[in-house]
Design an enzyme around this catalytic site. Structure first.
Site, PDB file in Angstrom:
ATOM      1  N   TYR A  60       0.820  -1.220   0.000  1.00 23.30           N
ATOM      2  CA  TYR A  60       0.000   0.000   0.000  1.00 23.30           C
ATOM      3  C   TYR A  60       0.855   1.272   0.000  1.00 23.30           C
ATOM      4  O   TYR A  60       0.401   2.307   0.471  1.00 23.30           O
ATOM      5  CB  TYR A  60      -0.944  -0.008   1.204  1.00 23.30           C
ATOM      6  CG  TYR A  60      -2.165  -0.904   1.032  1.00 23.30           C
ATOM      7  CD1 TYR A  60      -3.052  -0.715  -0.041  1.00 23.30           C
ATOM      8  CD2 TYR A  60      -2.447  -1.925   1.939  1.00 23.30           C
ATOM      9  CE1 TYR A  60      -4.188  -1.523  -0.188  1.00 23.30           C
ATOM     10  CE2 TYR A  60      -3.575  -2.733   1.787  1.00 23.30           C
ATOM     11  CZ  TYR A  60      -4.438  -2.522   0.722  1.00 23.30           C
ATOM     12  OH  TYR A  60      -5.561  -3.309   0.575  1.00 23.30           O
ATOM     13  N   HIS A 126      -9.310  -7.236  -1.907  1.00 23.63           N
ATOM     14  CA  HIS A 126      -8.441  -6.337  -2.685  1.00 23.63           C
ATOM     15  C   HIS A 126      -8.351  -6.840  -4.122  1.00 23.63           C
ATOM     16  O   HIS A 126      -8.358  -8.045  -4.367  1.00 23.63           O
ATOM     17  CB  HIS A 126      -7.020  -6.320  -2.090  1.00 23.63           C
ATOM     18  CG  HIS A 126      -6.010  -5.719  -3.033  1.00 23.63           C
ATOM     19  ND1 HIS A 126      -5.815  -4.358  -3.130  1.00 23.63           N
ATOM     20  CD2 HIS A 126      -5.191  -6.282  -3.959  1.00 23.63           C
ATOM     21  CE1 HIS A 126      -4.901  -4.113  -4.070  1.00 23.63           C
ATOM     22  NE2 HIS A 126      -4.498  -5.268  -4.584  1.00 23.63           N
ATOM     23  N   GLU A 137       2.215  -6.703  -7.730  1.00 22.40           N
ATOM     24  CA  GLU A 137       1.666  -7.269  -6.494  1.00 22.40           C
ATOM     25  C   GLU A 137       1.831  -8.789  -6.449  1.00 22.40           C
ATOM     26  O   GLU A 137       2.121  -9.345  -5.383  1.00 22.40           O
ATOM     27  CB  GLU A 137       0.194  -6.853  -6.355  1.00 22.40           C
ATOM     28  CG  GLU A 137       0.065  -5.340  -6.100  1.00 22.40           C
ATOM     29  CD  GLU A 137      -1.360  -4.802  -6.210  1.00 22.40           C
ATOM     30  OE1 GLU A 137      -2.298  -5.608  -6.420  1.00 22.40           O
ATOM     31  OE2 GLU A 137      -1.534  -3.577  -6.092  1.00 22.40           O
TER      32      GLU A 137
HETATM   33  P1  IDP Z   1      -9.338  -0.087  -3.534  1.00 21.51           P
HETATM   34  O1  IDP Z   1      -9.083  -1.192  -2.534  1.00 21.51           O
HETATM   35  O2  IDP Z   1     -10.789  -0.057  -3.958  1.00 21.51           O
HETATM   36  O3  IDP Z   1      -8.385  -0.109  -4.707  1.00 21.51           O
HETATM   37  P2  IDP Z   1      -7.776   2.173  -2.496  1.00 21.51           P
HETATM   38  O4  IDP Z   1      -8.148   3.603  -2.677  1.00 21.51           O
HETATM   39  O5  IDP Z   1      -6.628   1.636  -3.283  1.00 21.51           O
HETATM   40  O6  IDP Z   1      -9.125   1.305  -2.773  1.00 21.51           O
HETATM   41  O7  IDP Z   1      -7.521   1.943  -0.956  1.00 21.51           O
HETATM   42  C1  IDP Z   1      -6.957   0.740  -0.506  1.00 21.51           C
HETATM   43  C2  IDP Z   1      -7.702   0.280   0.729  1.00 21.51           C
HETATM   44  O8  IDP Z   1      -7.495   1.216   1.776  1.00 21.51           O
HETATM   45  C3  IDP Z   1      -9.234   0.198   0.595  1.00 21.51           C
HETATM   46  O9  IDP Z   1      -9.684  -0.991  -0.024  1.00 21.51           O
HETATM   47  C4  IDP Z   1      -9.660   0.295   2.024  1.00 21.51           C
HETATM   48  O10 IDP Z   1      -9.481  -0.955   2.713  1.00 21.51           O
HETATM   49  C5  IDP Z   1      -8.658   1.297   2.586  1.00 21.51           C
HETATM   50  N1  IDP Z   1      -9.184   2.661   2.538  1.00 21.51           N
HETATM   51  C6  IDP Z   1      -9.261   3.472   1.471  1.00 21.51           C
HETATM   52  N2  IDP Z   1      -9.816   4.654   1.777  1.00 21.51           N
HETATM   53  C7  IDP Z   1     -10.091   4.589   3.094  1.00 21.51           C
HETATM   54  C8  IDP Z   1     -10.685   5.516   4.040  1.00 21.51           C
HETATM   55  O11 IDP Z   1     -11.075   6.628   3.700  1.00 21.51           O
HETATM   56  N3  IDP Z   1     -10.814   5.056   5.316  1.00 21.51           N
HETATM   57  C9  IDP Z   1     -10.398   3.832   5.714  1.00 21.51           C
HETATM   58  N4  IDP Z   1      -9.841   2.949   4.874  1.00 21.51           N
HETATM   59  C10 IDP Z   1      -9.690   3.314   3.591  1.00 21.51           C
HETATM   60 MG    MG Z   2      -6.281   0.190  -4.743  1.00 24.20          MG
END
Ligand code: IDP
Ligand code: MG
Length: 160
Positions: A60, A126, A137
């Site tokens: 991440y 994910h 990944e």
């Molecule tokens: P994605 O998993 O849909 O690709 P990303 O923006 O890449 O979304 O974020 C990775 C992960 O981080 C999310 O799946 C979620 O578990 C966590 N996450 C993202 N935004 C937030 C937030 O605003 N609050 C808490 N956790 C978040």
């Molecule tokens: Mg993502």
């Protein structure tokens, strides 16, 4: 007619899919694997794994500056995850559609998050967001001998 666009839509892609610790704890492993299996992608890697903190941070790394980053690392390392590598034509974007929006309350019914989750911080699964990240990944989460190339008997019944 744009032959280069058609060609790019026909690319075999690899995507890294992971059942997050909440999905494992809630007994959703079979259900989540089943969605990708039924769609017609090919499984090339699968394991139950306790993720170390350093790996979660590397996975991440693009979100390092976000306020939720420490909570995200705690979440991903809070219990075992199920790591998967899936392959198929257009697999990256298609898997993202099957997964649904990051916020499960905004995810469409029929998607994994839309059907099985209620909060962004517990969104059960994910999926890689680009073919490049799919490769990155899979290389990060799997050792070489853990992946397996094989031909599915159903292949001619999935694509003409
Ligand atoms: P994605 O998993 O849909 O690709 P990303 O923006 O890449 O979304 O974020 C990775 C992960 O981080 C999310 O799946 C979620 O578990 C966590 N996450 C993202 N935004 C937030 C937030 O605003 N609050 C808490 N956790 C978040
Ligand atoms: Mg993502």
């Amino acid at each position: 007619f744009l032959p280069h666009l058609v060609a790019s839509m026909e690319q075999v892609e690899e995507t890294y899919i992971m059942v997050k610790p909440d999905g494992v704890q809630r007994g959703l492993v079979g259900e989540i694997i089943s969605r990708f299996e039924k769609k017609g992608f090919r499984l090339t890697g699968l394991k139950l794994f306790q993720c170390p903190k350093e790996l979660a941070e590397e996975h991440y790394k693009d979100l390092k500056t976000k306020s939720f980053f420490p909570k995200l690392i705690n979440y991903i390392t809070s219990g075992p995850v199920v790591c998967m590598a899936w392959e198929g034509v257009g697999a990256v974007a298609s898997a993202r559609k099957l997964i649904g929006s990051t916020n499960p309350l905004q995810a469409e019914p029929g998607t994994i998050r839309g059907d099985l989750a209620v909060q962004t911080g517990r969104n059960v699964v994910h999926g890689s967001d680009s073919p490049e990240n799919g490769k990155r990944e899979i290389a990060l989460w799997f050792k070489e001998g853990e992946l397996c190339q094989w031909t599915a008997v159903q292949a001619p019944w999935l694509r003409e």
